[in-house]
Design a protein around this motif. Structure first.
Motif, short mmCIF file in Angstrom:
data_model
loop_
_atom_site.label_atom_id
_atom_site.label_comp_id
_atom_site.label_asym_id
_atom_site.label_seq_id
_atom_site.Cartn_x
_atom_site.Cartn_y
_atom_site.Cartn_z
N LYS A 75 0.85 -1.19 0.00
CA LYS A 75 0.00 0.00 0.00
C LYS A 75 0.88 1.23 0.00
N ILE A 76 0.66 2.09 -0.99
CA ILE A 76 1.34 3.38 -1.05
C ILE A 76 0.28 4.41 -0.65
N ASP A 77 0.42 4.97 0.54
CA ASP A 77 -0.58 5.91 1.06
C ASP A 77 -0.83 7.03 0.05
N GLY A 78 -2.09 7.30 -0.18
CA GLY A 78 -2.48 8.35 -1.11
C GLY A 78 -2.50 7.91 -2.56
N LEU A 79 -2.01 6.72 -2.85
CA LEU A 79 -1.98 6.22 -4.22
C LEU A 79 -2.84 4.97 -4.36
N GLY A 80 -2.52 3.93 -3.62
CA GLY A 80 -3.31 2.71 -3.67
C GLY A 80 -2.51 1.49 -3.29
N ILE A 81 -3.09 0.33 -3.62
CA ILE A 81 -2.51 -0.95 -3.23
C ILE A 81 -2.14 -1.77 -4.46
N PHE A 82 -0.94 -2.31 -4.46
CA PHE A 82 -0.48 -3.26 -5.47
C PHE A 82 -0.63 -4.65 -4.88
N TYR A 83 -1.12 -5.60 -5.68
CA TYR A 83 -1.27 -6.98 -5.22
C TYR A 83 -1.25 -7.91 -6.43
N THR A 84 -1.20 -9.21 -6.18
CA THR A 84 -1.16 -10.19 -7.27
C THR A 84 -2.45 -10.98 -7.35
N THR A 85 -2.75 -11.47 -8.55
CA THR A 85 -3.83 -12.43 -8.76
C THR A 85 -3.30 -13.53 -9.67
N ILE A 86 -3.91 -14.70 -9.55
CA ILE A 86 -3.51 -15.86 -10.35
C ILE A 86 -4.54 -16.11 -11.43
N GLU A 87 -4.07 -16.37 -12.65
CA GLU A 87 -4.95 -16.75 -13.75
C GLU A 87 -4.75 -18.24 -14.01
N ASN A 88 -5.82 -18.99 -13.89
CA ASN A 88 -5.78 -20.43 -14.12
C ASN A 88 -6.08 -20.75 -15.58
N LYS A 89 -5.54 -21.84 -16.06
CA LYS A 89 -5.89 -22.31 -17.41
C LYS A 89 -7.32 -22.83 -17.39
N LYS A 90 -7.97 -22.73 -18.53
CA LYS A 90 -9.35 -23.20 -18.63
C LYS A 90 -9.44 -24.68 -18.34
N GLY A 91 -10.52 -25.05 -17.72
CA GLY A 91 -10.75 -26.46 -17.45
C GLY A 91 -10.39 -26.89 -16.05
N GLY A 92 -9.32 -26.36 -15.50
CA GLY A 92 -8.91 -26.71 -14.15
C GLY A 92 -8.48 -28.16 -14.01
N ALA A 93 -8.18 -28.53 -12.79
CA ALA A 93 -7.80 -29.92 -12.49
C ALA A 93 -9.05 -30.66 -12.03
N ASP A 94 -9.13 -31.92 -12.38
CA ASP A 94 -10.29 -32.74 -12.01
C ASP A 94 -10.35 -32.97 -10.50
N THR A 95 -9.20 -33.09 -9.87
CA THR A 95 -9.16 -33.31 -8.43
C THR A 95 -8.08 -32.42 -7.82
N LYS A 96 -8.16 -32.24 -6.52
CA LYS A 96 -7.16 -31.46 -5.80
C LYS A 96 -5.78 -32.09 -5.97
N GLU A 97 -5.72 -33.41 -5.94
CA GLU A 97 -4.45 -34.13 -6.07
C GLU A 97 -3.83 -33.98 -7.46
N GLU A 98 -4.66 -33.79 -8.48
CA GLU A 98 -4.16 -33.68 -9.85
C GLU A 98 -3.71 -32.26 -10.21
N PHE A 99 -4.00 -31.30 -9.34
CA PHE A 99 -3.60 -29.92 -9.63
C PHE A 99 -2.09 -29.82 -9.66
#
Length: 172
Positions: A75-99
């Motif tokens: 957070k830069i006061d008076g400017l804003g907040i920088f943060y990250t997000t994750i983009e997943n590939k379409k379809g995802g994993a079928d199970t948690k273990e397969e991710f």
């Protein structure tokens, strides 16, 4: 004088519900690099030389990336907040273990959320109220020097990022 330049483009995508409608697209006249920004800052009554300001900006950039890669928000006061997000590939994993990170992740994005506290609010709606808009067509009939025509090969429907992206409401 502060001015936001814009051009009007018509949505020509016949598949779109808004085909034929006109939308404003921001136009930039210059990209200011770190050196130019440092020079500009030093010209505003700063006691620091452009080289000192440049050094601070470069250190800010490297430390910002370091903090983001440590899963921290910055957070830069008076400017804003920088943060990250994750983009997943379409379809995802079928199970948690397969991710698998290598197989299932598309990208890691750096995002920015403008300051929204009352006295420093630079959110989109407040920023809009502070801006003076000037049609590029009203100036000379052409785009300002240093700017391209902003076409993106998408039949005038706009883009989803960058300096020439639509501000609102002309998606397909």
């Amino acid at each position: 004088m502060a001015r936001i330049f814009y051009v009007l483009r018509q949505n020509k995508n016949e598949q779109s519900k808004i085909c034929g409608k006109w939308f404003a697209h921001s136009k930039t006249i210059e990209t200011v690099n770190t050196r130019k920004l440092a020079q500009h800052i030093s010209e505003h009554g700063s006691i620091y030389t452009p080289d000192v300001v440049y050094g601070v900006l470069e250190k800010f950039r490297s430390c910002l990336l370091e903090m983001l890669l440590e899963s921290k928000r910055v957070k830069i006061d008076g400017l804003g907040i920088f943060y990250t997000t994750i983009e997943n590939k379409k379809g995802g994993a079928d199970t948690k273990e397969e991710f698998n990170v290598q197989q299932n992740l598309q990208a890691l994005h750096i995002r920015f959320l403008p300051e929204q506290e009352a006295e420093m609010n630079i959110s989109s709606r407040q920023f809009l109220k502070k801006a003076k808009f000037v049609s590029v067509d009203a100036l000379t009939g052409e785009a300002p020097n240093g700017s391209d025509d902003g076409s993106n090969g998408e039949n005038g429907s706009g883009t989803n990022g960058g300096d020439d992206s639509p501000a609102n409401g002309d998606g397909e």
